[in-house]
Design a protein around this motif. Structure first.
Motif, short mmCIF file in Angstrom:
data_model
loop_
_atom_site.label_atom_id
_atom_site.label_comp_id
_atom_site.label_asym_id
_atom_site.label_seq_id
_atom_site.Cartn_x
_atom_site.Cartn_y
_atom_site.Cartn_z
N HIS A 249 -4.22 1.26 -2.53
CA HIS A 249 -4.26 -0.15 -2.16
C HIS A 249 -4.07 -0.99 -3.42
O HIS A 249 -4.46 -0.56 -4.51
CB HIS A 249 -5.62 -0.44 -1.52
N TYR B 275 -10.25 -0.19 -2.61
CA TYR B 275 -9.94 0.32 -1.28
C TYR B 275 -9.11 1.60 -1.29
O TYR B 275 -8.71 2.08 -0.25
CB TYR B 275 -9.22 -0.77 -0.48
N ASP B 276 -8.85 2.16 -2.46
CA ASP B 276 -8.14 3.44 -2.54
C ASP B 276 -9.00 4.52 -1.87
O ASP B 276 -10.22 4.50 -1.94
CB ASP B 276 -7.90 3.86 -3.99
N MET C 278 0.86 -1.18 0.00
CA MET C 278 0.00 0.00 0.00
C MET C 278 0.90 1.23 0.00
O MET C 278 1.94 1.23 0.65
CB MET C 278 -0.92 0.01 1.22
#
Length: 78
Positions: free
Chosen positions: A22, A27-28, A3
């Motif tokens: 990510h 999930y960013d 990450m």
């Protein structure tokens, strides 16, 4: 799995942005912050609803503070 966390600052070293990249782009997330001339945070923007707290949505909320840095008004989320 790597990450990447990135920070950005303005000319007077205030945090203006924080992003997490990510390996799975779902999930960013990125946050950005705005300040008034007194250095008080007056806005925050969040890019991903997965990181929401209760009843919070991605967007911008503007705040008005008095001379004691107390919030006196909060605008609607845009």
């Amino acid at each position: 799995m790597v990450m990447i966390v990135s920070y950005s600052y303005d000319d007077v070293s205030r945090l203006t942005g924080l992003s997490i990249t990510h390996p799975t782009s779902t999930y960013d997330v990125a946050w950005s912050y705005g300040y008034n001339p007194a250095g008080q945070v007056i806005s925050q923007t969040q890019s991903n609803n997965l990181y929401n707290f209760t009843a919070r949505t991605a967007g911008t909320t503007n705040y008005t503070n008095n001379a004691l840095n107390q919030a006196t008004a909060a605008g609607r989320r845009l």
